[in-house]
Design a protein around this motif. Structure first.
Motif, PDB file in Angstrom:
ATOM      1  N   ALA A 172      -9.620 -18.749   8.491  1.00  0.00           N
ATOM      2  CA  ALA A 172      -9.414 -19.609   9.653  1.00  0.00           C
ATOM      3  C   ALA A 172     -10.688 -20.370   9.995  1.00  0.00           C
ATOM      4  CB  ALA A 172      -8.957 -18.776  10.837  1.00  0.00           C
ATOM      5  N   ASN A 173     -11.830 -19.680   9.950  1.00  0.00           N
ATOM      6  CA  ASN A 173     -13.097 -20.323  10.280  1.00  0.00           C
ATOM      7  C   ASN A 173     -13.547 -21.299   9.201  1.00  0.00           C
ATOM      8  OD1 ASN A 173     -13.302 -18.864  12.676  1.00  0.00           O
ATOM      9  ND2 ASN A 173     -14.416 -17.183  11.703  1.00  0.00           N
ATOM     10  N   ALA A 174     -13.318 -20.939   7.930  1.00  0.00           N
ATOM     11  CA  ALA A 174     -13.821 -21.754   6.829  1.00  0.00           C
ATOM     12  C   ALA A 174     -12.984 -22.997   6.574  1.00  0.00           C
ATOM     13  CB  ALA A 174     -13.900 -20.912   5.553  1.00  0.00           C
ATOM     14  N   THR A 175     -11.690 -22.909   6.830  1.00  0.00           N
ATOM     15  CA  THR A 175     -10.798 -24.023   6.494  1.00  0.00           C
ATOM     16  C   THR A 175     -10.225 -24.722   7.717  1.00  0.00           C
ATOM     17  OG1 THR A 175      -8.774 -22.672   6.440  1.00  0.00           O
ATOM     18  CG2 THR A 175     -10.105 -22.745   4.420  1.00  0.00           C
ATOM     19  N   GLY A 176     -10.331 -24.074   8.883  1.00  0.00           N
ATOM     20  CA  GLY A 176      -9.686 -24.627  10.067  1.00  0.00           C
ATOM     21  C   GLY A 176      -8.182 -24.444  10.045  1.00  0.00           C
ATOM     22  N   MET A 177      -7.689 -23.632   9.102  1.00  0.00           N
ATOM     23  CA  MET A 177      -6.253 -23.401   8.967  1.00  0.00           C
ATOM     24  C   MET A 177      -5.973 -21.901   9.053  1.00  0.00           C
ATOM     25  SD  MET A 177      -5.109 -26.088   5.948  1.00  0.00           S
ATOM     26  CE  MET A 177      -6.271 -25.430   4.735  1.00  0.00           C
ATOM     27  N   PRO A 178      -5.609 -21.399  10.203  1.00  0.00           N
ATOM     28  CA  PRO A 178      -5.322 -19.971  10.336  1.00  0.00           C
ATOM     29  C   PRO A 178      -4.099 -19.563   9.525  1.00  0.00           C
ATOM     30  CG  PRO A 178      -4.614 -21.138  12.296  1.00  0.00           C
ATOM     31  CD  PRO A 178      -5.380 -22.126  11.469  1.00  0.00           C
ATOM     32  N   ILE A 179      -4.096 -18.319   9.083  1.00  0.00           N
ATOM     33  CA  ILE A 179      -2.942 -17.780   8.365  1.00  0.00           C
ATOM     34  C   ILE A 179      -1.797 -17.617   9.361  1.00  0.00           C
ATOM     35  CG2 ILE A 179      -2.027 -15.851   7.038  1.00  0.00           C
ATOM     36  CD1 ILE A 179      -4.108 -17.418   5.528  1.00  0.00           C
ATOM     37  N   ARG A 180      -0.730 -18.358   9.150  1.00  0.00           N
ATOM     38  CA  ARG A 180       0.422 -18.298  10.043  1.00  0.00           C
ATOM     39  C   ARG A 180       1.539 -17.423   9.501  1.00  0.00           C
ATOM     40  NH1 ARG A 180      -1.546 -19.455  14.825  1.00  0.00           N
ATOM     41  NH2 ARG A 180      -2.214 -21.626  15.093  1.00  0.00           N
ATOM     42  N   ARG A 181       1.515 -17.189   8.200  1.00  0.00           N
ATOM     43  CA  ARG A 181       2.597 -16.407   7.595  1.00  0.00           C
ATOM     44  C   ARG A 181       2.053 -15.644   6.398  1.00  0.00           C
ATOM     45  NH1 ARG A 181       6.444 -17.852   3.508  1.00  0.00           N
ATOM     46  NH2 ARG A 181       5.569 -19.963   3.520  1.00  0.00           N
ATOM     47  N   ALA A 182       2.449 -14.393   6.268  1.00  0.00           N
ATOM     48  CA  ALA A 182       2.068 -13.580   5.117  1.00  0.00           C
ATOM     49  C   ALA A 182       3.320 -12.946   4.533  1.00  0.00           C
ATOM     50  CB  ALA A 182       1.059 -12.508   5.503  1.00  0.00           C
ATOM     51  N   GLU A 183       3.523 -13.112   3.250  1.00  0.00           N
ATOM     52  CA  GLU A 183       4.652 -12.488   2.556  1.00  0.00           C
ATOM     53  C   GLU A 183       4.154 -11.271   1.793  1.00  0.00           C
ATOM     54  OE1 GLU A 183       6.518 -15.370   0.091  1.00  0.00           O
ATOM     55  OE2 GLU A 183       7.330 -16.536   1.766  1.00  0.00           O
ATOM     56  N   ILE A 184       4.828 -10.144   1.994  1.00  0.00           N
ATOM     57  CA  ILE A 184       4.412  -8.889   1.372  1.00  0.00           C
ATOM     58  C   ILE A 184       5.590  -8.293   0.616  1.00  0.00           C
ATOM     59  CG2 ILE A 184       3.467  -6.587   1.765  1.00  0.00           C
ATOM     60  CD1 ILE A 184       2.254  -7.616   4.347  1.00  0.00           C
ATOM     61  N   GLU A 185       5.364  -7.970  -0.650  1.00  0.00           N
ATOM     62  CA  GLU A 185       6.390  -7.331  -1.483  1.00  0.00           C
ATOM     63  C   GLU A 185       5.899  -5.940  -1.858  1.00  0.00           C
ATOM     64  OE1 GLU A 185       8.347  -8.018  -5.887  1.00  0.00           O
ATOM     65  OE2 GLU A 185       7.929  -9.774  -4.639  1.00  0.00           O
ATOM     66  N   LEU A 186       6.692  -4.905  -1.520  1.00  0.00           N
ATOM     67  CA  LEU A 186       6.286  -3.518  -1.692  1.00  0.00           C
ATOM     68  C   LEU A 186       7.006  -2.849  -2.857  1.00  0.00           C
ATOM     69  CD1 LEU A 186       6.544  -2.450   2.061  1.00  0.00           C
ATOM     70  CD2 LEU A 186       4.448  -2.997   0.842  1.00  0.00           C
ATOM     71  N   SER A 187       6.315  -1.893  -3.478  1.00  0.00           N
ATOM     72  CA  SER A 187       6.951  -1.054  -4.497  1.00  0.00           C
ATOM     73  C   SER A 187       6.260   0.309  -4.512  1.00  0.00           C
ATOM     74  CB  SER A 187       6.866  -1.705  -5.884  1.00  0.00           C
ATOM     75  OG  SER A 187       5.518  -1.902  -6.264  1.00  0.00           O
ATOM     76  N   ALA A 188       7.008   1.336  -4.874  1.00  0.00           N
ATOM     77  CA  ALA A 188       6.451   2.685  -4.990  1.00  0.00           C
ATOM     78  C   ALA A 188       5.910   2.874  -6.407  1.00  0.00           C
ATOM     79  CB  ALA A 188       7.529   3.719  -4.688  1.00  0.00           C
ATOM     80  N   VAL A 189       4.709   3.423  -6.524  1.00  0.00           N
ATOM     81  CA  VAL A 189       4.084   3.631  -7.831  1.00  0.00           C
ATOM     82  C   VAL A 189       3.439   5.011  -7.868  1.00  0.00           C
ATOM     83  CG1 VAL A 189       3.642   1.155  -8.155  1.00  0.00           C
ATOM     84  CG2 VAL A 189       1.887   2.600  -7.116  1.00  0.00           C
ATOM     85  N   LEU A 190       3.064   5.447  -9.056  1.00  0.00           N
ATOM     86  CA  LEU A 190       2.306   6.678  -9.242  1.00  0.00           C
ATOM     87  C   LEU A 190       0.882   6.309  -9.639  1.00  0.00           C
ATOM     88  CD1 LEU A 190       4.906   8.878 -11.174  1.00  0.00           C
ATOM     89  CD2 LEU A 190       4.439   8.822  -8.717  1.00  0.00           C
ATOM     90  N   ALA A 191      -0.075   7.017  -9.078  1.00  0.00           N
ATOM     91  CA  ALA A 191      -1.483   6.683  -9.294  1.00  0.00           C
ATOM     92  C   ALA A 191      -1.870   6.813 -10.762  1.00  0.00           C
ATOM     93  CB  ALA A 191      -2.363   7.586  -8.439  1.00  0.00           C
ATOM     94  N   GLU A 192      -2.581   5.801 -11.241  1.00  0.00           N
ATOM     95  CA  GLU A 192      -3.119   5.829 -12.587  1.00  0.00           C
ATOM     96  C   GLU A 192      -4.297   4.874 -12.644  1.00  0.00           C
ATOM     97  OE1 GLU A 192      -0.184   4.478 -15.340  1.00  0.00           O
ATOM     98  OE2 GLU A 192       0.014   2.498 -14.439  1.00  0.00           O
TER      99      GLU A 192
END
Length: 242
Positions: A172-192
């Motif tokens: 927001a400070n660097a571009t003058g364009m605040p993040i207005r929307r964030a898309e998040i896609e989730l999945s379950a995984v096993l640690a490796e």
């Protein structure tokens, strides 16, 4: 039925005492046969009791790997329904966030990131790697990729190695364009692989992996990130609104 329930309750009580007295968070429990001998019950009873304790969050069961004692610290609920800094989400829940490790480097843009940011694969981008902790326990490993510049403005994300500067605030400070929307896609995984070392969990430990893209008010993608979360430390709450 009542006798069966009494047997299960007694076995669960003895197993809880065994876990509390002889094991630490993260320790692997003996197999079902050995536990059945120690508790003097059948393997079927042990299996059912372990299932109950897993549902309560006392242990974690991973097929082919084993059963592990959960961290007994309270998990921190985190809402991902709003565009809010992870640092602030953790603080709002009454816990203390920290950065256990952070780095900012120039690298070639991965293919999935390049498609989102509208760059050729391998084009130079900023890679921001951060390991967030909750009350000194590693909880979330986040690797974000950002373009070197936005609308002719050069980006310098070096300040993101501090917990005091969040990615959303920086953009927001660097571009003058605040993040207005964030898309998040989730999945379950096993640690490796790298996640095992970064989050301090055994191979096969259940995790949640997420891909996140942040957009400007005009709909331009400003960053692309991968988040790996220990859900025995953080719980994720998804909210949706109109």
């Amino acid at each position: 039925m009542a006798r069966r329930e009494t047997t299960l309750q007694a076995a669960q009580g003895r197993l809880r005492v065994l876990i509390d007295s002889e094991f630490q968070p993260g320790d692997k429990l003996p197999n079902e046969r050995d536990l059945a001998e120690q508790l003097e019950v059948s393997r079927a009873t042990v299996r059912e009791v372990l299932g109950q304790l897993a549902a309560e969050g006392v242990v974690t069961r991973t097929w082919g790997i084993g059963t592990f004692v959960h961290d007994t610290a309270a998990r921190v609920p985190v809402s991902i329904g709003d565009v809010v800094a992870l640092r602030d989400r953790i603080t709002a829940s009454g816990h203390r966030p920290a950065l256990h490790d952070a780095s900012v480097t120039r690298t070639g843009c991965p293919a999935d990131c390049a498609e989102v940011l509208g760059l050729p694969p391998g084009a130079p981008v900023w890679q921001v790697d951060r390991l967030f902790a909750v009350d000194e326990v590693a909880a979330a490993w986040i690797r974000d990729h950002l373009p070197l510049s936005v609308d002719g403005l050069d980006l310098d994300p070096s300040g993101l190695v501090s917990i005091d500067l969040d990615l959303f605030e920086f953009l927001a400070n660097a571009t003058g364009m605040p993040i207005r929307r964030a898309e998040i896609e989730l999945s379950a995984v096993l640690a490796e692989g790298e996640a095992v070392d970064r989050l301090g969990v055994p191979v096969g430990h259940p995790l949640v992996s997420a891909t996140q893209v942040g957009y400007s008010p005009q709909g331009a993608a400003l960053f692309h990130g991968h988040i790996t979360v220990r859900t025995d430390v953080l719980t994720l709450k998804i909210t949706r609104g109109g």
